[in-house]
Enzyme design. Structure first.
Site, PDB file in Angstrom:
ATOM      1  N   HIS A  82       0.594   4.125  -2.832  1.00 43.35           N
ATOM      2  CA  HIS A  82       0.215   5.510  -2.530  1.00 43.35           C
ATOM      3  C   HIS A  82       1.327   6.500  -2.834  1.00 43.35           C
ATOM      4  O   HIS A  82       1.062   7.665  -3.131  1.00 43.35           O
ATOM      5  CB  HIS A  82      -0.260   5.633  -1.084  1.00 43.35           C
ATOM      6  CG  HIS A  82      -1.673   5.200  -0.887  1.00 43.35           C
ATOM      7  ND1 HIS A  82      -2.499   5.685   0.094  1.00 43.35           N
ATOM      8  CD2 HIS A  82      -2.426   4.301  -1.585  1.00 43.35           C
ATOM      9  CE1 HIS A  82      -3.701   5.107   0.013  1.00 43.35           C
ATOM     10  NE2 HIS A  82      -3.666   4.255  -0.995  1.00 43.35           N
ATOM     11  N   TRP A  91     -10.314  -8.938   2.653  1.00 43.11           N
ATOM     12  CA  TRP A  91     -11.057  -9.271   1.432  1.00 43.11           C
ATOM     13  C   TRP A  91     -11.181 -10.793   1.235  1.00 43.11           C
ATOM     14  O   TRP A  91     -12.002 -11.241   0.462  1.00 43.11           O
ATOM     15  CB  TRP A  91     -10.380  -8.664   0.207  1.00 43.11           C
ATOM     16  CG  TRP A  91     -10.560  -7.191   0.064  1.00 43.11           C
ATOM     17  CD1 TRP A  91     -11.559  -6.564  -0.632  1.00 43.11           C
ATOM     18  CD2 TRP A  91      -9.722  -6.141   0.570  1.00 43.11           C
ATOM     19  NE1 TRP A  91     -11.393  -5.202  -0.563  1.00 43.11           N
ATOM     20  CE2 TRP A  91     -10.281  -4.913   0.164  1.00 43.11           C
ATOM     21  CE3 TRP A  91      -8.548  -6.114   1.350  1.00 43.11           C
ATOM     22  CZ2 TRP A  91      -9.712  -3.675   0.478  1.00 43.11           C
ATOM     23  CZ3 TRP A  91      -7.986  -4.880   1.676  1.00 43.11           C
ATOM     24  CH2 TRP A  91      -8.560  -3.690   1.245  1.00 43.11           C
ATOM     25  N   HIS A 138      -6.016  -6.092  -3.759  1.00 46.25           N
ATOM     26  CA  HIS A 138      -6.871  -6.265  -2.578  1.00 46.25           C
ATOM     27  C   HIS A 138      -7.061  -7.727  -2.191  1.00 46.25           C
ATOM     28  O   HIS A 138      -7.829  -8.030  -1.282  1.00 46.25           O
ATOM     29  CB  HIS A 138      -8.220  -5.549  -2.773  1.00 46.25           C
ATOM     30  CG  HIS A 138      -8.119  -4.061  -2.610  1.00 46.25           C
ATOM     31  ND1 HIS A 138      -9.118  -3.185  -2.937  1.00 46.25           N
ATOM     32  CD2 HIS A 138      -7.103  -3.302  -2.129  1.00 46.25           C
ATOM     33  CE1 HIS A 138      -8.720  -1.949  -2.669  1.00 46.25           C
ATOM     34  NE2 HIS A 138      -7.508  -1.983  -2.183  1.00 46.25           N
ATOM     35  N   ARG A 160       0.829  -1.210   0.000  1.00 43.12           N
ATOM     36  CA  ARG A 160       0.000   0.000   0.000  1.00 43.12           C
ATOM     37  C   ARG A 160       0.866   1.264   0.000  1.00 43.12           C
ATOM     38  O   ARG A 160       0.534   2.252  -0.671  1.00 43.12           O
ATOM     39  CB  ARG A 160      -0.939  -0.013   1.212  1.00 43.12           C
ATOM     40  CG  ARG A 160      -1.973   1.076   1.171  1.00 43.12           C
ATOM     41  CD  ARG A 160      -3.181   0.829   2.077  1.00 43.12           C
ATOM     42  NE  ARG A 160      -4.329   1.540   1.516  1.00 43.12           N
ATOM     43  CZ  ARG A 160      -4.946   2.551   2.113  1.00 43.12           C
ATOM     44  NH1 ARG A 160      -4.567   2.959   3.301  1.00 43.12           N
ATOM     45  NH2 ARG A 160      -5.960   3.154   1.520  1.00 43.12           N
TER      46      ARG A 160
HETATM   47  C1  HEM Z   1      -6.095  -1.236   1.564  1.00 41.30           C
HETATM   48  C2  HEM Z   1      -8.939   1.706  -1.036  1.00 41.30           C
HETATM   49  C3  HEM Z   1      -6.560   0.449  -5.046  1.00 41.30           C
HETATM   50  C4  HEM Z   1      -3.435  -2.082  -2.386  1.00 41.30           C
HETATM   51  C5  HEM Z   1      -7.053  -0.323   1.204  1.00 41.30           C
HETATM   52  C6  HEM Z   1      -7.975   0.295   2.118  1.00 41.30           C
HETATM   53  C7  HEM Z   1      -8.778   1.107   1.395  1.00 41.30           C
HETATM   54  C8  HEM Z   1      -8.359   1.022   0.020  1.00 41.30           C
HETATM   55  C9  HEM Z   1      -9.910   1.977   1.922  1.00 41.30           C
HETATM   56  C10 HEM Z   1      -7.986   0.057   3.621  1.00 41.30           C
HETATM   57  C11 HEM Z   1      -6.942   0.912   4.335  1.00 41.30           C
HETATM   58  C12 HEM Z   1      -6.932   0.657   5.825  1.00 41.30           C
HETATM   59  O1  HEM Z   1      -7.964   0.886   6.459  1.00 41.30           O
HETATM   60  O2  HEM Z   1      -5.892   0.205   6.338  1.00 41.30           O
HETATM   61  C13 HEM Z   1      -8.576   1.553  -2.358  1.00 41.30           C
HETATM   62  C14 HEM Z   1      -9.293   2.145  -3.469  1.00 41.30           C
HETATM   63  C15 HEM Z   1      -8.639   1.776  -4.605  1.00 41.30           C
HETATM   64  C16 HEM Z   1      -7.499   0.960  -4.196  1.00 41.30           C
HETATM   65  C17 HEM Z   1     -10.524   3.029  -3.347  1.00 41.30           C
HETATM   66  C18 HEM Z   1      -8.964   2.052  -6.047  1.00 41.30           C
HETATM   67  C19 HEM Z   1     -10.191   2.289  -6.489  1.00 41.30           C
HETATM   68  C20 HEM Z   1      -5.443  -0.240  -4.660  1.00 41.30           C
HETATM   69  C21 HEM Z   1      -4.326  -0.562  -5.507  1.00 41.30           C
HETATM   70  C22 HEM Z   1      -3.434  -1.264  -4.747  1.00 41.30           C
HETATM   71  C23 HEM Z   1      -4.001  -1.392  -3.430  1.00 41.30           C
HETATM   72  C24 HEM Z   1      -4.189  -0.126  -6.976  1.00 41.30           C
HETATM   73  C25 HEM Z   1      -2.081  -1.825  -5.132  1.00 41.30           C
HETATM   74  C26 HEM Z   1      -1.705  -2.120  -6.369  1.00 41.30           C
HETATM   75  C27 HEM Z   1      -3.960  -2.161  -1.108  1.00 41.30           C
HETATM   76  C28 HEM Z   1      -3.441  -3.047  -0.077  1.00 41.30           C
HETATM   77  C29 HEM Z   1      -4.222  -2.791   1.067  1.00 41.30           C
HETATM   78  C30 HEM Z   1      -5.186  -1.784   0.697  1.00 41.30           C
HETATM   79  C31 HEM Z   1      -2.307  -4.051  -0.218  1.00 41.30           C
HETATM   80  C32 HEM Z   1      -4.088  -3.471   2.436  1.00 41.30           C
HETATM   81  C33 HEM Z   1      -3.251  -2.625   3.368  1.00 41.30           C
HETATM   82  C34 HEM Z   1      -3.120  -3.213   4.751  1.00 41.30           C
HETATM   83  O3  HEM Z   1      -3.413  -4.390   4.974  1.00 41.30           O
HETATM   84  O4  HEM Z   1      -2.695  -2.470   5.641  1.00 41.30           O
HETATM   85  N1  HEM Z   1      -7.305   0.138  -0.074  1.00 41.30           N
HETATM   86  N2  HEM Z   1      -7.515   0.851  -2.834  1.00 41.30           N
HETATM   87  N3  HEM Z   1      -5.200  -0.735  -3.407  1.00 41.30           N
HETATM   88  N4  HEM Z   1      -5.014  -1.441  -0.627  1.00 41.30           N
HETATM   89 FE1  HEM Z   1      -6.307  -0.370  -1.745  1.00 41.30          FE
END
Ligand code: HEM
Length: 287
Positions: free
Chosen positions: A48, A187, A171, A44
């Protein structure tokens, strides 16, 4: 004394592999966190750091590592990423010659590989920039929104529909935290293993709105323990996105290949590289 010629240290591929190995080792050692791995939050961070890119102005992207500074570190979308930046500090201390911007992207590539994902060929060349290069808030996606928003945000970075779907397949990893995004839960049942499960569940499960006081999110009807964000659900509401969801749900190899290509592209947006030569890192269990 040292008789070698003086000059700036020029790292070789072997030096970057040492950094990879140190990150992989730390991932293996530090299991007392979340579902047992810092890997997802490292992915993440890399995303970002890179996803602020704007192709029209050439601003943002992984070059600069400006998330070290407020205001970018305080942008709502970046809540919780201090955990990932702090995780990499001992690596930066051990290899002071690497820039934060190279280290954060290398960390994301390492996490994908160590969690069982495809190889992520990576190249160095990012330079850290100062607070003046921070991007304005609002460049990263808002999970409460729909397919139009996904297309707005990701086409600004230069991605097409297929690439958008592949990227969001990350995700498969990690979870949402109420004290970070407000959303809650993982997820799938193996959030520390990179798979095409995100797509399989999205395509095959029945998803219903979660009954709670938090932001609108969805839960699987079968167990009631998994989650999807509104933007995740948009990937099966929209026909142009859905065909890729169904393809990746059935064809894990296609997902791994296309994810690798698009993640490499994401980490390189806006970076003025001096080399076309990418490093294919050796994963820790392949020795
Ligand atoms: C986690 C939104 C695209 C990788 C999350 C979380 C949200 C989110 C709300 C939870 C954050 C938290 O509460 O810790 C989105 C939205 C996206 C998007 C709205 C696009 C429409 C992506 C992309 C990647 C990604 C493109 C990587 C290529 C991750 C990962 C997590 C995460 C690995 C887990 C982080 C953790 O476990 O701490 N995302 N995301 N996301 N996202 Fe996304």
């Amino acid at each position: 004394g040292d008789s070698s010629p003086k000059g700036p240290f020029v790292p070789t591929k072997a030096d970057y592999q040492k950094v990879y190995d140190a990150v992989a080792r730390r991932l293996a050692d530090e299991t007392d966190y979340d579902d047992g791995s810092y890997g997802p939050v490292l992915v993440r961070l890399a995303w970002h750091a890179s996803g602020t890119y704007d192709k029209e102005t050439g601003t943002g992207g992984s070059n600069g590592a400006t998330m070290r500074f407020a205001p970018e570190s305080d942008h709502g979308a970046n809540a919780g990423l201090k955990t990932a930046r702090d995780f990499l500090e001992p690596i930066k201390a051990q290899f002071p010659w690497i820039t934060y911007s190279d280290l954060w992207t290398l960390g994301g590539a390492c996490a994908i590989q160590e969690l069982g994902g495809p190889s992520i060929p990576w190249r160095p060349g990012r330079e850290d920039r100062d607070v003046a290069a921070c991007t304005p808030d609002g460049r990263l996606p808002d999970a409460a929104k729909d397919q139009r928003h996904i297309r707005d945000i990701f086409s600004r970075m230069g991605f097409d529909d297929r690439e958008m779907v592949a990227l969001i397949g990350a995700h498969a990893l990690g979870r949402c935290h109420t004290d970070r995004s407000g959303f809650d839960g993982p997820w799938n049942f193996s959030p520390t293993v990179f798979t095409n499960e995100f797509f399989r569940l999205l395509a095959e499960e029945k998803w219903v709105q979660k009954k709670w006081n938090g932001p609108t999110q969805f839960t699987d009807k079968t167990t009631g323990t998994l989650m999807m964000l509104p933007t995740d659900m948009a990937l099966v509401k929209d026909k142009g996105f859905k065909k890729h969801v169904e393809r990746y749900a059935k064809d894990s190899d296609a997902f791994f290949k296309e994810f690798s290509d698009v993640f490499v592209k994401l980490l390189e947006l806006g970076v003025p590289f001096k080399t076309d030569d990418r490093i294919v890192f050796k994963t820790s269990d392949s020795e």
